[in-house]
Motif scaffolding. Structure first.
Motif, short mmCIF file in Angstrom:
data_model
loop_
_atom_site.label_atom_id
_atom_site.label_comp_id
_atom_site.label_asym_id
_atom_site.label_seq_id
_atom_site.Cartn_x
_atom_site.Cartn_y
_atom_site.Cartn_z
N ALA A 148 0.84 -1.20 0.00
CA ALA A 148 0.00 0.00 0.00
C ALA A 148 0.87 1.25 0.00
O ALA A 148 1.89 1.31 0.69
CB ALA A 148 -0.92 0.01 1.23
N VAL A 150 0.47 5.85 -0.35
CA VAL A 150 -0.47 6.96 -0.31
C VAL A 150 -0.58 7.57 -1.70
O VAL A 150 0.42 7.99 -2.29
CB VAL A 150 -0.02 8.03 0.71
N LYS A 174 -3.41 1.70 -3.65
CA LYS A 174 -3.39 3.10 -3.21
C LYS A 174 -4.31 3.32 -2.02
O LYS A 174 -5.38 2.74 -1.93
CB LYS A 174 -3.78 4.02 -4.36
N ALA A 175 -3.85 4.20 -1.12
CA ALA A 175 -4.65 4.55 0.07
C ALA A 175 -4.72 6.07 0.16
O ALA A 175 -3.88 6.79 -0.37
CB ALA A 175 -4.00 3.98 1.33
N ASP A 176 -5.75 6.57 0.86
CA ASP A 176 -5.95 8.02 0.98
C ASP A 176 -4.96 8.67 1.94
O ASP A 176 -4.69 9.87 1.85
CB ASP A 176 -7.37 8.33 1.43
N ALA A 180 -4.53 5.15 6.69
CA ALA A 180 -5.40 4.22 5.98
C ALA A 180 -4.60 3.05 5.41
O ALA A 180 -5.07 1.91 5.39
CB ALA A 180 -6.14 4.95 4.86
N ALA A 181 -3.37 3.34 4.96
CA ALA A 181 -2.50 2.27 4.45
C ALA A 181 -2.15 1.30 5.56
O ALA A 181 -2.15 0.07 5.36
CB ALA A 181 -1.23 2.88 3.85
N LYS A 184 -4.92 -1.07 6.26
CA LYS A 184 -4.96 -2.17 5.28
C LYS A 184 -3.98 -3.26 5.67
O LYS A 184 -4.26 -4.46 5.51
CB LYS A 184 -4.64 -1.64 3.87
N VAL A 193 3.57 -1.64 3.71
CA VAL A 193 3.25 -0.25 3.40
C VAL A 193 4.55 0.45 3.01
O VAL A 193 5.56 0.31 3.71
CB VAL A 193 2.62 0.49 4.61
#
Length: 283
Positions: A148, A150, A174-176, A180-181, A184, A193
């Motif tokens: 993951a 950003v 992809k993460a916001d 958030a990553a 996950k 990450v």
């Protein structure tokens, strides 16, 4: 090391065009400086349990605010902290929503087309975080893994380049945000990450159980941080840089660093020590 030190020198010598300071005029007229910050970029800028903006970059910007107040000869100066996101942070500067961005923003030539940066405030690199129960010891172990990153960050671009240059086939999700990553990763949706190593360490500490995570031994990129401000506002940039340089030259940075990094056992790297020394310009 030599190439990195040369990069530090070049970044420090990049100047802004001579221009009247719209930023200082706006601050003086309103009696307020508006500081942009990220809400979950520990230990650089984040919100405390009381909802206050805190962190390494925030402490540096407090010194900038004091310098602005002195420069303008104001008896009082209100400091307002404005939360921004990774997608709107630079637009917030261009629109005048904020006067300065105090977070963990990587200095790039592309971004210099939108904003100007202060002298460097930190040096780190892209790292890889995984669960201790499924550790990834180095980048070569990423083959076949799901990672993951950003979306919209320099880490996303640097990591994609790293994978391509090293012929590593890994799935990128992809993460916001970095938080958030990490979520996950905790949920088992990804194996790792990728992001700025110091920011990853901040996420490990914020989790309450740092030992549940591990960092890969190698870095995949070089990340120089700076405070972002309006492009071409040389007068404001000078006030900002003078405040930062004074903090470095007088050794005040040591207390700030120790407060946010020493508490998790991190000592300044040789490159970071060189950065503080290089940017200790004389008056």
């Amino acid at each position: 090391m030599r190439s990195i030190i040369m990069a530090l020198l070049l970044l420090g010598l990049v100047g802004t065009a001579n221009a009247a300071s719209d930023t200082l005029k706006r601050i003086k007229d309103k009696g307020e400086i508006r500081i942009g910050y990220r809400q979950a970029m520990e230990p650089f800028s984040f919100e405390s349990q009381e909802g206050q903006a805190v962190g390494y970059s925030i402490d540096l910007c407090k010194r900038v605010a004091t310098a602005v107040q002195t420069d303008l000869g104001l008896k009082e100066l209100k400091t307002t902290y404005v939360p921004v996101t990774i997608s709107d942070r630079f637009d917030a500067i261009a629109s005048g929503k904020i006067d300065i961005l105090c977070a963990a923003s990587t200095i790039t030539l592309g971004r210099m087309e939108q904003v100007d940066f202060s002298v460097m405030t930190f040096v780190t690199g892209g790292g890889i975080m995984s669960r201790t129960s499924g550790p990834i010891g180095n980048a070569s172990e990423l083959a076949g893994k799901t990672v993951a990153v950003v979306a919209g960050s320099t880490s996303e671009t640097a990591f994609a380049t790293f994978l391509k240059d090293n012929f590593i086939e890994a799935k990128v999700v992809k993460a916001d945000s970095l938080e958030a990553a990490k979520q996950k990763l905790e949920a088992g949706e990804v194996d790792a990450v990728a992001g700025d190593q110091i920011a990853l360490i901040g996420q490990m500490v914020a989790s309450g159980d740092p030992r549940a995570y591990t960092l890969a031994e190698d870095l995949y990129s070089y990340e120089p941080y700076g405070l972002a401000m309006a492009r071409g506002d040389a007068e404001f940039a000078l006030v900002v840089n003078r405040a930062l340089v004074r903090t470095y030259r007088t050794g005040q940075f040591k207390g700030i660093y120790d407060q946010w990094f020493g508490r998790i056992g991190l000592r300044p790297t040789p490159v970071l020590q060189a950065m503080f020394a290089i940017f200790s310009f004389p008056e």
